[in-house]
Design a protein around this motif. Structure first.
Motif, PDB file in Angstrom:
ATOM      1  N   UNK A   1      13.565   3.087  -5.235  1.00 14.50           N
ATOM      2  CA  UNK A   1      12.831   4.281  -5.645  1.00 14.50           C
ATOM      3  C   UNK A   1      12.145   4.851  -4.406  1.00 14.50           C
ATOM      4  N   UNK A   2      12.035   6.154  -4.357  1.00  7.54           N
ATOM      5  CA  UNK A   2      11.462   6.839  -3.197  1.00  7.54           C
ATOM      6  C   UNK A   2       9.939   6.832  -3.236  1.00  7.54           C
ATOM      7  N   UNK A   3       9.347   7.075  -2.063  1.00  7.99           N
ATOM      8  CA  UNK A   3       7.913   7.287  -1.981  1.00  7.99           C
ATOM      9  C   UNK A   3       7.074   6.096  -1.581  1.00  7.99           C
ATOM     10  N   UNK A   4       7.690   4.937  -1.351  1.00  5.59           N
ATOM     11  CA  UNK A   4       6.915   3.758  -0.987  1.00  5.59           C
ATOM     12  C   UNK A   4       6.486   3.752   0.464  1.00  5.59           C
ATOM     13  N   UNK A   5       5.442   3.000   0.743  1.00  6.09           N
ATOM     14  CA  UNK A   5       4.923   2.858   2.104  1.00  6.09           C
ATOM     15  C   UNK A   5       5.916   2.122   3.000  1.00  6.09           C
ATOM     16  N   UNK A   6       5.916   2.459   4.267  1.00  2.00           N
ATOM     17  CA  UNK A   6       6.757   1.768   5.245  1.00  2.00           C
ATOM     18  C   UNK A   6       6.254   0.340   5.437  1.00  2.00           C
ATOM     19  N   UNK A   7       7.193  -0.581   5.603  1.00  2.00           N
ATOM     20  CA  UNK A   7       6.871  -1.991   5.806  1.00  2.00           C
ATOM     21  C   UNK A   7       8.066  -2.664   6.477  1.00  2.00           C
TER      22      UNK A   7
ATOM     23  N   UNK B   1      10.953   0.074   2.992  1.00  7.53           N
ATOM     24  CA  UNK B   1       9.841   0.701   2.276  1.00  7.53           C
ATOM     25  C   UNK B   1       9.553  -0.070   0.999  1.00  7.53           C
ATOM     26  N   UNK B   2       8.309  -0.033   0.565  1.00  7.29           N
ATOM     27  CA  UNK B   2       7.957  -0.587  -0.738  1.00  7.29           C
ATOM     28  C   UNK B   2       8.783   0.180  -1.778  1.00  7.29           C
ATOM     29  N   UNK B   3       9.368  -0.537  -2.719  1.00  8.51           N
ATOM     30  CA  UNK B   3      10.225   0.085  -3.721  1.00  8.51           C
ATOM     31  C   UNK B   3      11.705   0.043  -3.372  1.00  8.51           C
TER      32      UNK B   3
ATOM     33  N   UNK C   1       6.669  -5.706   0.149  1.00  9.21           N
ATOM     34  CA  UNK C   1       5.251  -5.481  -0.134  1.00  9.21           C
ATOM     35  C   UNK C   1       4.665  -4.612   0.976  1.00  9.21           C
ATOM     36  N   UNK C   2       3.467  -4.110   0.754  1.00 17.17           N
ATOM     37  CA  UNK C   2       2.827  -3.253   1.762  1.00 17.17           C
ATOM     38  C   UNK C   2       2.592  -4.004   3.073  1.00 17.17           C
ATOM     39  N   UNK C   3       2.393  -5.297   2.974  1.00 17.88           N
ATOM     40  CA  UNK C   3       2.188  -6.133   4.157  1.00 17.88           C
ATOM     41  C   UNK C   3       3.544  -6.674   4.617  1.00 17.88           C
TER      42      UNK C   3
END
Length: 80
Positions: free
Chosen positions: A4-10, A50-52, A71-73
């Motif tokens: 899914x789009x829109x997650x934070x980079x990780x 990315x998250x997601x 995860x974000x981390x």
């Protein structure tokens, strides 16, 4: 599972602790596998993501061994 789009980079560091090679796939927005790396035994691979965006690791025959959700981390995904 699918991305899914829109997650934070990780990032995820994939680590192969099995005695045989494994294949790392990203699951795209339609749920299709997209190959990113082949890891021989004891190898690792750092993957920006990315998250997601789920990832699946398979054996050489394509059988899923494990799925990972970023995860974000930044994380470490150990395949045993």
């Amino acid at each position: 599972m699918r991305s899914v789009s829109g997650g934070a980079a990780t990032s995820i560091e994939f680590v192969n602790q099995r005695s045989r090679s494994v294949i790392v796939y990203w699951l795209d927005h339609r749920g299709h596998r997209r190959q990113y790396a082949v890891l021989p035994p004891s190898a690792s691979h750092e993957q920006h993501t990315s998250v997601g965006h789920p990832w699946v690791v398979t054996d050489r025959r394509g059988r899923a061994l494990v799925c990972f959700e970023p995860t974000r981390t930044p994380a470490r995904a150990v395949v045993r």
